[in-house]
Design a protein around this motif. Sequence first.
Motif, mmCIF file in Angstrom:
data_model
loop_
_atom_site.group_PDB
_atom_site.id
_atom_site.type_symbol
_atom_site.label_atom_id
_atom_site.label_comp_id
_atom_site.label_asym_id
_atom_site.label_seq_id
_atom_site.Cartn_x
_atom_site.Cartn_y
_atom_site.Cartn_z
ATOM 1 N N THR A 1 23.691 31.193 -46.447
ATOM 2 C CA THR A 1 23.012 30.907 -47.715
ATOM 3 C C THR A 1 23.289 29.477 -48.173
ATOM 4 O OG1 THR A 1 23.173 33.231 -48.369
ATOM 5 C CG2 THR A 1 22.775 31.641 -50.131
ATOM 6 N N ALA A 2 24.542 29.043 -48.053
ATOM 7 C CA ALA A 2 24.942 27.731 -48.571
ATOM 8 C C ALA A 2 24.497 26.569 -47.689
ATOM 9 C CB ALA A 2 26.458 27.689 -48.756
ATOM 10 N N TRP A 3 24.571 26.731 -46.381
ATOM 11 C CA TRP A 3 24.311 25.606 -45.483
ATOM 12 C C TRP A 3 22.910 24.998 -45.634
ATOM 13 C CZ3 TRP A 3 26.353 23.346 -40.701
ATOM 14 C CH2 TRP A 3 27.750 23.385 -40.655
ATOM 15 N N PRO A 4 21.837 25.784 -45.639
ATOM 16 C CA PRO A 4 20.511 25.150 -45.766
ATOM 17 C C PRO A 4 20.357 24.362 -47.068
ATOM 18 C CG PRO A 4 20.275 27.393 -44.969
ATOM 19 C CD PRO A 4 21.723 27.226 -45.383
ATOM 20 N N VAL A 5 20.984 24.822 -48.140
ATOM 21 C CA VAL A 5 20.926 24.102 -49.412
ATOM 22 C C VAL A 5 21.787 22.839 -49.330
ATOM 23 C CG1 VAL A 5 21.472 24.241 -51.877
ATOM 24 C CG2 VAL A 5 20.471 26.211 -50.708
ATOM 25 N N THR A 6 22.987 22.975 -48.787
ATOM 26 C CA THR A 6 23.936 21.866 -48.702
ATOM 27 C C THR A 6 23.443 20.768 -47.763
ATOM 28 O OG1 THR A 6 25.774 23.372 -49.134
ATOM 29 C CG2 THR A 6 26.321 21.255 -48.121
ATOM 30 N N PHE A 7 22.938 21.159 -46.603
ATOM 31 C CA PHE A 7 22.628 20.181 -45.564
ATOM 32 C C PHE A 7 21.133 19.982 -45.318
ATOM 33 C CE2 PHE A 7 26.924 21.734 -44.427
ATOM 34 C CZ PHE A 7 27.594 20.528 -44.572
ATOM 35 N N GLY A 8 20.283 20.668 -46.075
ATOM 36 C CA GLY A 8 18.844 20.586 -45.849
ATOM 37 C C GLY A 8 18.277 19.178 -45.891
ATOM 38 N N GLY A 9 18.806 18.333 -46.741
ATOM 39 C CA GLY A 9 18.326 16.951 -46.828
ATOM 40 C C GLY A 9 19.107 15.989 -45.959
ATOM 41 N N ILE A 10 20.084 16.504 -45.199
ATOM 42 C CA ILE A 10 20.978 15.647 -44.413
ATOM 43 C C ILE A 10 20.791 15.858 -42.914
ATOM 44 C CG2 ILE A 10 23.404 15.126 -43.922
ATOM 45 C CD1 ILE A 10 24.046 16.061 -46.809
ATOM 46 N N LEU A 11 20.707 17.122 -42.507
ATOM 47 C CA LEU A 11 20.613 17.480 -41.090
ATOM 48 C C LEU A 11 19.271 18.138 -40.802
ATOM 49 C CD1 LEU A 11 24.132 19.173 -40.711
ATOM 50 C CD2 LEU A 11 23.548 16.786 -40.234
ATOM 51 N N SER A 12 18.851 18.082 -39.555
ATOM 52 C CA SER A 12 17.609 18.755 -39.171
ATOM 53 C C SER A 12 17.812 20.264 -39.220
ATOM 54 C CB SER A 12 17.201 18.343 -37.750
ATOM 55 O OG SER A 12 18.085 18.918 -36.796
ATOM 56 N N PRO A 13 16.739 21.025 -39.421
ATOM 57 C CA PRO A 13 16.876 22.489 -39.383
ATOM 58 C C PRO A 13 17.465 22.978 -38.061
ATOM 59 C CG PRO A 13 14.731 21.885 -40.271
ATOM 60 C CD PRO A 13 15.379 20.611 -39.775
ATOM 61 N N GLN A 14 17.143 22.287 -36.971
ATOM 62 C CA GLN A 14 17.658 22.679 -35.660
ATOM 63 C C GLN A 14 19.174 22.480 -35.588
ATOM 64 O OE1 GLN A 14 15.093 20.500 -36.161
ATOM 65 N NE2 GLN A 14 13.354 21.742 -35.493
ATOM 66 N N GLN A 15 19.679 21.368 -36.146
ATOM 67 C CA GLN A 15 21.122 21.142 -36.117
ATOM 68 C C GLN A 15 21.836 22.129 -37.034
ATOM 69 O OE1 GLN A 15 22.567 17.104 -36.531
ATOM 70 N NE2 GLN A 15 24.687 17.763 -36.614
ATOM 71 N N ILE A 16 21.260 22.424 -38.193
ATOM 72 C CA ILE A 16 21.869 23.414 -39.092
ATOM 73 C C ILE A 16 21.985 24.755 -38.377
ATOM 74 C CG2 ILE A 16 21.528 24.748 -41.208
ATOM 75 C CD1 ILE A 16 20.249 22.180 -42.417
ATOM 76 N N GLU A 17 20.912 25.185 -37.739
ATOM 77 C CA GLU A 17 20.934 26.468 -37.032
ATOM 78 C C GLU A 17 21.960 26.454 -35.903
ATOM 79 O OE1 GLU A 17 17.982 29.349 -34.440
ATOM 80 O OE2 GLU A 17 17.088 27.987 -35.900
ATOM 81 N N TYR A 18 21.997 25.368 -35.134
ATOM 82 C CA TYR A 18 22.958 25.250 -34.038
ATOM 83 C C TYR A 18 24.391 25.361 -34.562
ATOM 84 C CZ TYR A 18 25.798 23.058 -30.403
ATOM 85 O OH TYR A 18 26.774 22.797 -29.468
ATOM 86 N N GLU B 1 36.352 6.864 -41.336
ATOM 87 C CA GLU B 1 35.112 7.498 -40.878
ATOM 88 C C GLU B 1 35.357 8.062 -39.488
ATOM 89 O OE1 GLU B 1 31.575 5.093 -41.291
ATOM 90 O OE2 GLU B 1 32.416 4.074 -43.036
ATOM 91 N N GLU B 2 34.593 9.092 -39.147
ATOM 92 C CA GLU B 2 34.779 9.740 -37.855
ATOM 93 C C GLU B 2 33.443 10.320 -37.399
ATOM 94 O OE1 GLU B 2 38.577 12.122 -36.544
ATOM 95 O OE2 GLU B 2 37.354 13.409 -37.837
ATOM 96 N N ILE B 3 33.075 10.061 -36.156
ATOM 97 C CA ILE B 3 31.883 10.656 -35.561
ATOM 98 C C ILE B 3 32.349 11.580 -34.450
ATOM 99 C CG2 ILE B 3 29.752 10.225 -34.282
ATOM 100 C CD1 ILE B 3 29.545 7.561 -35.796
ATOM 101 N N ILE B 4 31.960 12.862 -34.564
ATOM 102 C CA ILE B 4 32.465 13.891 -33.656
ATOM 103 C C ILE B 4 31.291 14.539 -32.925
ATOM 104 C CG2 ILE B 4 33.772 16.038 -33.496
ATOM 105 C CD1 ILE B 4 34.875 15.274 -36.347
ATOM 106 N N PRO B 5 31.229 14.409 -31.588
ATOM 107 C CA PRO B 5 30.190 15.122 -30.847
ATOM 108 C C PRO B 5 30.477 16.624 -30.865
ATOM 109 C CG PRO B 5 31.656 13.959 -29.331
ATOM 110 C CD PRO B 5 32.113 13.633 -30.728
ATOM 111 N N ILE B 6 29.451 17.430 -31.144
ATOM 112 C CA ILE B 6 29.651 18.878 -31.254
ATOM 113 C C ILE B 6 28.805 19.660 -30.250
ATOM 114 C CG2 ILE B 6 30.412 18.851 -33.647
ATOM 115 C CD1 ILE B 6 27.505 19.630 -34.408
ATOM 116 N N GLY B 7 28.171 18.938 -29.328
ATOM 117 C CA GLY B 7 27.369 19.616 -28.315
ATOM 118 C C GLY B 7 25.891 19.592 -28.637
ATOM 119 N N ASN B 8 25.087 19.847 -27.612
ATOM 120 C CA ASN B 8 23.635 19.917 -27.745
ATOM 121 C C ASN B 8 23.026 18.607 -28.254
ATOM 122 O OD1 ASN B 8 21.820 21.960 -26.984
ATOM 123 N ND2 ASN B 8 21.217 22.275 -29.112
ATOM 124 N N GLY B 9 23.750 17.497 -28.064
ATOM 125 C CA GLY B 9 23.277 16.192 -28.523
ATOM 126 C C GLY B 9 23.500 15.943 -30.006
#
Length: 168
Positions: A21-38, A147-155
């Motif tokens: 419930t929280a993630w799509p609201v929190t990250f909807g304007g930041i991450l793609s729907p595909q990354q949120i789902e992943y 700052e930190e950039i962390i690869p999490i898979g799937n590009g």
Amino acid sequence: MASVRIAYEADIPTIQSIAFTAWPVTFGGILSPQQIEYMLHMMYGQEALAAVLNGKNQLVLIAEDEKRSPVGFSAIEFSYKELDATKIHKLYLLPSVQGKGIGKLLIKEISGYASDRGDKSLTLNVNKYNQNAIAFYQKLGFQKVREEIIPIGNGYYMDDFVMGKMLS
């Protein structure tokens, strides 16, 4: 009055419901729907959550509103990387209760558990474009460390600020 309790494996569906419930609201304007789902499936699947709930030096807390309904959660790890710091891996609230002091209550409870375990500070990662979360943490005394950039898979990557706070 809101309260906080320790989570157990029986709470996995509750944690998943809050996150989904929280993630799509929190990250909807930041991450793609595909990354949120992943990320949701990677971090909040049954096995992933069971591993956190049963992990060494880890604790999951559930925040409940005055009606004892779960409205948020946090996952923490004591002595993170064998340092005297507690890492806040996750802290999410239902959008309907944000701004009502429940996040602050969770941080207060986390601070108590961390101090009891001998940790001297709190640390966390926050998406550097999540201005609401950054402002929330800064209001509670956290400061940007790096700052930190962390690869999490799937590009995909997490593009974060690491923030920290000393415990008194």
